[in-house]
Design an enzyme around this catalytic site. Structure first.
Site, PDB file in Angstrom:
ATOM      1  N   GLU A 264       0.819  -1.212   0.000  1.00 50.62           N
ATOM      2  CA  GLU A 264       0.000   0.000   0.000  1.00 50.62           C
ATOM      3  C   GLU A 264       0.853   1.262   0.000  1.00 50.62           C
ATOM      4  O   GLU A 264       0.449   2.292  -0.527  1.00 50.62           O
ATOM      5  CB  GLU A 264      -0.964  -0.003   1.188  1.00 50.62           C
ATOM      6  CG  GLU A 264      -1.936  -1.183   1.230  1.00 50.62           C
ATOM      7  CD  GLU A 264      -2.741  -1.384  -0.043  1.00 50.62           C
ATOM      8  OE1 GLU A 264      -2.922  -0.411  -0.802  1.00 50.62           O
ATOM      9  OE2 GLU A 264      -3.193  -2.524  -0.294  1.00 50.62           O
ATOM     10  N   HIS A 267       1.477   2.195  -3.541  1.00 50.08           N
ATOM     11  CA  HIS A 267       0.362   2.994  -4.067  1.00 50.08           C
ATOM     12  C   HIS A 267       0.455   4.432  -3.565  1.00 50.08           C
ATOM     13  O   HIS A 267       0.262   5.392  -4.309  1.00 50.08           O
ATOM     14  CB  HIS A 267      -0.973   2.402  -3.603  1.00 50.08           C
ATOM     15  CG  HIS A 267      -1.404   1.177  -4.350  1.00 50.08           C
ATOM     16  ND1 HIS A 267      -1.535   1.147  -5.722  1.00 50.08           N
ATOM     17  CD2 HIS A 267      -1.778  -0.053  -3.905  1.00 50.08           C
ATOM     18  CE1 HIS A 267      -1.962  -0.056  -6.095  1.00 50.08           C
ATOM     19  NE2 HIS A 267      -2.106  -0.802  -5.014  1.00 50.08           N
ATOM     20  N   GLU A 293      -0.932  -0.404  -9.868  1.00 50.75           N
ATOM     21  CA  GLU A 293      -0.563  -1.671  -9.230  1.00 50.75           C
ATOM     22  C   GLU A 293       0.899  -2.006  -9.470  1.00 50.75           C
ATOM     23  O   GLU A 293       1.539  -2.663  -8.639  1.00 50.75           O
ATOM     24  CB  GLU A 293      -1.465  -2.795  -9.748  1.00 50.75           C
ATOM     25  CG  GLU A 293      -1.504  -4.015  -8.871  1.00 50.75           C
ATOM     26  CD  GLU A 293      -2.037  -3.738  -7.470  1.00 50.75           C
ATOM     27  OE1 GLU A 293      -1.646  -4.483  -6.542  1.00 50.75           O
ATOM     28  OE2 GLU A 293      -2.835  -2.808  -7.292  1.00 50.75           O
TER      29      GLU A 293
END
Length: 503
Positions: A264, A267, A293
């Site tokens: 995460e 991201h 991604e």
């Protein structure tokens, strides 16, 4: 020209602010909101979706875009991108009735709560009507938004612009043909890494400190973001200055939370690294979910699971969990975190079996939209594919068809992005190593700044100036090519498992 463009910027920034509020409401629903507030939140989300739809389809916006199209001389690439993206979105939104937009938003909010309950109670039948309703609405949406595309291609285009079923099926068939026998060879191999030290009790407080330190080390700015807990790890928030990461912690497993946070954070670095000063305009937005991604998998797989990363953080791991790791070596730790073990849960899957989890979901979605399978048959179809691809059968729907949150929000067409991202990540990493030959040494010494800087410059700050195909070509020197990914997996896992597998 300048007057019309400034008018456009003002309108686009207002829409961006409203979308930021919507995203923050979504984060709150999954992290903070009391369950009893679900019906009210669904109505709030539907109302806000209606307001956003009105702004995005307002005739004044259309008039502004028409004026800019007639006087589009001497515009910069940034201005041209903003105009084109706004026009594309305007055309898309004006094709979709406000009623349908609100119905999808309301069902997404309501469907999430139904999914959470159904997952907890292992009751697929309670969630099946949500999938059925979403299929009806998403088919109607596809016919409105992209009448020239097939129903599933239209839904794919929402996440992977310009990518079709024909293209994805070709890539996925190539992956399946290589990965199924490789995984089978590993399963029947005599050597298996020792993973016993990854089982035990790992204090939650220690896990929180560990994950926050590593997230900060690789570049996450905690003055513009935070980490919380949710049922399903995700990265959200309302703005590049307000990026919200979530993970989940389990006392018996610190690896899951560790790599979920690294994933995460990848991201989050994309969001925090967008074009400075242009964060509220389309030109700075992320390109596609596949490119997004690629950034999370770049950090999680290519870096976080590398031998160099394990070497750098091994002392910290041992200091954090001394009783669990007292007799462990760097080599055994590296092999353990890279062990190939077919598992039931996608987010816990290793990088070798992960693509098959994605392919399974893609094939199911495609068949749903093409009318080849019924919603009520999903658990059975799911279980049959799990046996065929990974050799395991889910003992419950909670550990099978109910495990992901995506369908509860109507995100059909999203899943392929995960594996497309893995392929992109591999190509980007190879390109970065050519540009930065000291990459492995930098990872081993914890010097992540050059890596983050390279990604900022080559991916994050490119925004939407290029198509995904153009961006990959600019960075890697060739289009999307799954063979790089397959070669990487075969070389890595043949070495770990002492297999004789040709690349």
């Amino acid at each position: 020209m300048n007057k019309h463009y400034q008018n456009l910027v003002q309108k686009l920034e207002e829409i961006s602010h409203l979308n930021g509020v919507m995203n923050t409401l979504g984060w709150d629903q999954e992290v903070m909101m009391p369950s009893g507030a679900a019906p009210a939140r669904a109505r709030q989300v539907a109302a806000l979706a209606g307001v956003i739809h009105e702004r995005m389809t307002h005739p004044a916006l259309g008039e502004c875009l028409d004026a800019l199209e007639q006087h589009n001389h001497h515009v910069s690439s940034v201005e041209q991108c903003n105009i084109q993206e706004a026009k594309r979105q305007y055309v898309l939104m004006t094709r979709v009735p406000k009623r349908l937009t609100q119905a999808l938003a309301e069902l997404s909010s309501r469907g999430h709560e139904i999914w959470v309950q159904a997952r907890q109670e292992n009751r697929f039948n309670d969630f099946a009507p949500v999938i059925q309703e979403f299929l009806m609405l998403k088919k109607e949406w596809a016919e409105c938004a992209f009448p020239e595309l097939s129903l599933y291609d239209a839904n794919l285009d929402l996440f992977e612009r310009g990518t079709t079923v024909a293209q994805i099926s070709t890539v996925f068939d190539q992956l399946k043909a290589s990965l199924v026998p490789l995984i089978d060879a590993i399963r029947h191999n005599g050597y298996q890494p020792d993973t016993s030290f990854l089982k035990g009790r790992f204090g939650i407080n220690q896990q929180v400190k560990l994950t926050q330190k590593i997230s900060k080390d690789i570049g996450f700015d905690f003055t513009k973001g935070r980490i919380d807990v949710s049922v399903h790890p995700f990265c959200g928030g309302g703005h590049p200055t307000d990026v919200r990461i979530t993970t989940r912690y389990a006392e018996h497993d610190f690896i899951e939370s560790l790599y979920a946070v690294i994933h995460e954070t990848g991201h989050a670095l994309y969001e925090q690294g967008r074009m400075p000063g242009l964060e509220d305009l389309p030109v700075s937005e992320s390109l596609t979910m596949g490119i997004h991604e690629s950034q999370s998998l770049f950090w999680e797989r290519m870096i976080g699971q590398s031998k160099a990363f394990c070497t750098h953080y091994f002392k910290l791991f041992c200091d954090t969990f001394p009783d669990n790791l007292k007799n462990v070596t760097v080599d055994s730790f590296y092999q353990a975190v890279n062990m190939c073990q077919p598992a039931l849960i996608r987010v816990e899957a290793d990088e070798l079996t992960y693509p098959l989890h994605v392919i399974l979901r893609y094939e199911i979605e495609k068949d749903l939209f093409e009318g080849n399978i019924a919603v009520d048959d999903l658990p059975e179809v799911w279980n049959e594919k799990m046996i065929a691809y990974l050799g395991i059968r889910p003992p419950s729907d909670t550990l099978g068809v109910l495990q992901d949150s995506h369908w509860s929000g109507g995100a059909f067409g999203y899943f392929p992005s995960y594996t497309l991202g893995a392929i992109y990540a591999c190509q980007f990493y190879d390109a970065m190593q050519q540009a930065l030959p000291d990459t492995e040494k930098n990872i081993e010494t914890g010097n992540f700044a050059p890596i983050k800087k390279w990604l900022n410059e080559n991916v994050h700050r490119q925004g939407r100036l290029y198509t995904p195909q153009e961006l990959v070509l600019r960075i890697a020197g060739e289009p999307l090519n799954p063979q790089h990914f397959l070669n990487y997996l075969k070389a890595k896992y043949s070495a770990i498992y002492c297999l004789n597998v040709s690349a």
